[in-house]
Design an enzyme around this catalytic site. Structure first.
Site, PDB file in Angstrom:
ATOM      1  CG  ASP A  33      -1.927   1.128   1.185  1.00  0.00           C
ATOM      2  OD1 ASP A  33      -3.045   0.885   0.705  1.00  0.00           O
ATOM      3  OD2 ASP A  33      -1.591   2.264   1.626  1.00  0.00           O
ATOM      4  CB  ILE A  34       1.180   4.109  -2.379  1.00  0.00           C
ATOM      5  CG1 ILE A  34       1.440   3.212  -3.596  1.00  0.00           C
ATOM      6  CG2 ILE A  34       2.000   5.389  -2.466  1.00  0.00           C
ATOM      7  CD1 ILE A  34       1.017   3.834  -4.916  1.00  0.00           C
ATOM      8  CD  GLU A  93      -4.479   3.973  -1.462  1.00  0.00           C
ATOM      9  OE1 GLU A  93      -4.582   4.421  -0.314  1.00  0.00           O
ATOM     10  OE2 GLU A  93      -5.408   3.977  -2.290  1.00  0.00           O
TER      11      GLU A  93
END
Length: 425
Positions: A301-302, A344
């Site tokens: 996950d960014i 994301e």
């Protein structure tokens, strides 16, 4: 040098090599025939059949049609040895050996004609088309080393990347090491026939949809039907014109890419989508349970992605997603399966990998991401980090439980300060 000129040179070089190989094959056949004249041996009888079968399929490819016709007669004459070799002792071997000797004399005459030809006739008209930048990566599986090498060189002229395998065992090893766009498979090989590859591909969920074209010297309806029902995309009978074979390869790869793009790829990043990943996860788990091998999963996950969208707009956010996907694809292993899971979030499935190993793989990727600009505009350059959670499959664990554990580990990484990888305990 133009493509036509390069192909002409390859044809000439290939034919020259083949003529040398033809002389060797004739000498070997003469020796085998002499041994059979002294005493019957089923293995030697099969050697004659296999040699003739190989010549039948390859000689016309190099313009030696008469050699192919003679080899076809030999194949028919000795076909019984491939079906019931032990029956040779009960057959009229004297007559078979005599007829074979006559065919070998004809082969030697054709060899002399070919060797003494000063100017070889080559094909002038080639099917011209605009090649795509990367036509694809092929694995060519054939126990005829000369024909295999010739075809590999021809495909390389058209821009393909080509790997070669001389038997099923070598092909299996290469398939685990490198992804391919298409397999070209010779059906009649020794010791394992091409049918073993169908079984192998069907049982491996990561390879069962890999495009495959069969090359065979047998014009047999049962073989064709069996191969097509087993999953072959096409069946090409030797001898063949290379231009036709290349056109078939090009079309199969193009169709496969279009289908994959529509059904299984994320439209923004080009990596696999959630639908495909969920399907492959179930298949991979079945495979791991059956073979008692480890398998791990990573959620990625960014970090602070919402701030990028809020500050710079969704177009910049999309560029960041595309940039990260590209880095992930370039730095993960060939056996790892990458997908965009939503927003994301990305997910990576790692077959034959324990949790600690998976953690090292993702940490190495994170180190690359930290050091690179993932996207840039005229005004801004974007550098990011991500948080990741790892889960290793345990006995009795469902696929949903495995996903949940990886997701929990990822959120734990967020809580501990982001920019790190945590393996679920």
């Amino acid at each position: 040098m133009s493509k036509s000129e390069r192909i002409k040179k390859l044809v000439e070089a290939g034919r020259s090599k083949y003529i040398v190989e033809l002389d060797r094959q004739i000498t070997t056949l003469e020796g085998t025939l002499a041994s059979l004249g002294q005493s019957y041996d089923s293995g030697r009888a099969q050697d004659i059949y296999r040699s003739a079968h190989r010549l039948k399929g390859s000689a016309p490819t190099f313009g030696l049609n008469r050699v192919g016709e003679i080899a076809e007669h030999l194949t028919e004459l000795w076909e019984w040895s491939n079906q019931s070799p032990e029956s040779g002792a009960d057959r009229a071997l004297t007559s078979i050996l005599s007829e074979t000797h006559t065919h070998l004399i004809r082969l030697k005459i054709e060899y002399e004609i070919a060797r003494n030809q000063a100017d070889l006739t080559v094909r002038e008209s080639l099917w011209e088309r605009e090649s795509i930048a990367k036509p694809g990566r092929l694995l060519l599986i054939d126990d005829d080393s000369l024909l295999r090498s010739y075809l590999a060189e021809q495909f390389q002229v058209y821009g393909y990347e080509v790997d070669e395998a001389e038997d099923v065992a070598e092909a299996k090893r290469k398939l685990y090491d490198q992804p391919y766009d298409l397999l070209l498979l010779d059906l009649m090989m020794y010791p394992q026939s091409g049918y073993e590859m169908f079984k192998f591909l069907k049982e491996d969920p990561t390879m069962r949809w890999l495009p495959l074209i069969v090359l065979s010297g047998r014009e047999d309806l049962k073989d064709k039907v069996r191969c097509l029902r087993s999953g072959a995309d096409d069946y090409v009978t030797k001898p063949f014109q290379f231009e036709e074979l290349e056109a078939r390869v090009y079309n199969v790869i193009s169709r496969a890419r279009q289908f994959e793009s529509m059904a299984f790829r994320d439209g923004l990043t080009g990596v696999f989508n959630r639908r495909y990943f969920d399907h492959q996860l179930l298949l991979e788990l079945e495979w791991s349970i059956r073979d008692d091998e480890a398998i791990s999963l990573a959620f990625i996950d960014i970090d602070n992605f919402k701030a990028i969208n809020d500050s710079y707009g969704h177009q910049s956010g999309d560029m960041v997603l595309q940039g990260l996907a590209k880095i992930l694809q370039s730095n993960l292993r060939p056996t790892d399966l990458l997908a965009r899971y939503g927003g994301e979030e990305f997910v990576v499935l790692m077959p034959r990998t324990e949790g600690d190993q998976a953690k090292l793989v993702i940490e190495r990727v994170l180190s690359v991401v930290r050091s690179e600009t993932v996207a840039s505009t005229t005004e801004n350059q974007f550098r990011i980090t991500f948080s990741s959670g790892i889960a290793e499959w345990r006995l009795g664990m469902s696929h949903a439980e495995m996903l949940r554990r990886a997701d929990e580990a990822m959120y734990q990484a967020k809580l501990e300060g982001r920019n790190r990888v945590i393996c679920h305990s």
